[in-house]
Enzyme design. Sequence first.
Site, PDB file in Angstrom:
ATOM      1  N   SER A  40       0.392  -1.407   0.186  1.00  7.77           N
ATOM      2  CA  SER A  40       0.315   0.238  -0.237  1.00  7.77           C
ATOM      3  C   SER A  40       1.007   1.010   0.440  1.00  7.77           C
ATOM      4  CB  SER A  40      -1.148   0.376   1.350  1.00  7.77           C
ATOM      5  OG  SER A  40      -1.980   1.182   0.862  1.00  7.77           O
ATOM      6  N   ASP A  42     -10.007  -6.618  -3.526  1.00  7.80           N
ATOM      7  CA  ASP A  42      -9.651  -5.973  -3.280  1.00  7.80           C
ATOM      8  C   ASP A  42      -9.372  -4.423  -5.056  1.00  7.80           C
ATOM      9  OD1 ASP A  42      -8.347  -3.229  -4.066  1.00  7.80           O
ATOM     10  OD2 ASP A  42      -6.498  -4.086  -2.748  1.00  7.80           O
ATOM     11  N   HIS A  69      -7.928  -5.782   0.658  1.00  9.32           N
ATOM     12  CA  HIS A  69      -6.376  -4.054   0.309  1.00  9.32           C
ATOM     13  C   HIS A  69      -5.389  -5.187   1.172  1.00  9.32           C
ATOM     14  CE1 HIS A  69      -4.086  -1.464  -1.138  1.00  9.32           C
ATOM     15  NE2 HIS A  69      -4.202  -1.161   1.042  1.00  9.32           N
TER      16      HIS A  69
END
Length: 246
Positions: A146, A197, A224
């Site tokens: 991320s 995700d 995610h």
Amino acid sequence: MQGTPKLPKGVLLALGLLVTILLYLGLPSLPPPLTWTWESNNVTVLAGLTHSNSSVFYREVQPLHKPHRIEVVLLHGKAFTSHLWQQLGTLEKLSQRGYRAIALDLPGFGNSFPSPVADTEVGRANLLHQILQDLEVKNVVLVSPSLSGLYSLPFLMRAHQQLCGFVPIAPTFTKKYTPKQFSAIQTPTLIIYGALDKGLAQESLEKLRYLPNHSTVKLQGAGHACYLHQPHDFHDALLTFLDKLS
């Protein structure tokens, strides 16, 4: 027939307390985080635990019989810190497998202070380069979920020769670079993402698929933060990738 005599409540409580104390004493103690200083900015470093002595940082363990020892550096996403990888058991699993494992707090997260060098792409790449240099890590595999893509991708573009492996997990900042730039990188890459995700994972895949030496693992039933939703499958995929590199 007489029933089994019951113990007084006070005795039961004392026995329960004794068992709790014995269990506590039998658990391995966790070492405190190692704080490493770079220039005027403190960066928290959490070293991997050994399977033989949990109070010793992994850098003190003798290498296994391998041509070189891979060292795994774990970054983190916006909602987490370096302690995620300790809580998830990732540091311990890596060290038990024979890999030195280091988790970092990015500037402004956990115990790391904000840093003005993190405001620019070049500054973030240089910061990560300096951290790896000062920690004397070699044969680095960089795990980047991320938000940490803000650091890992500039570093990948500028210093990918220093990496022997890259594990992006739906990283941000992929839009910054062109397919041509990604296709020029030969670093072995394991792309991991959660099947649920539909945002950043799909966006990052559009560019990461141009990396010529990559494989992809999709974790079913995971969003995610797929390593949280399917930790067993995540660890299996990561360890399989590392073992192949070794």
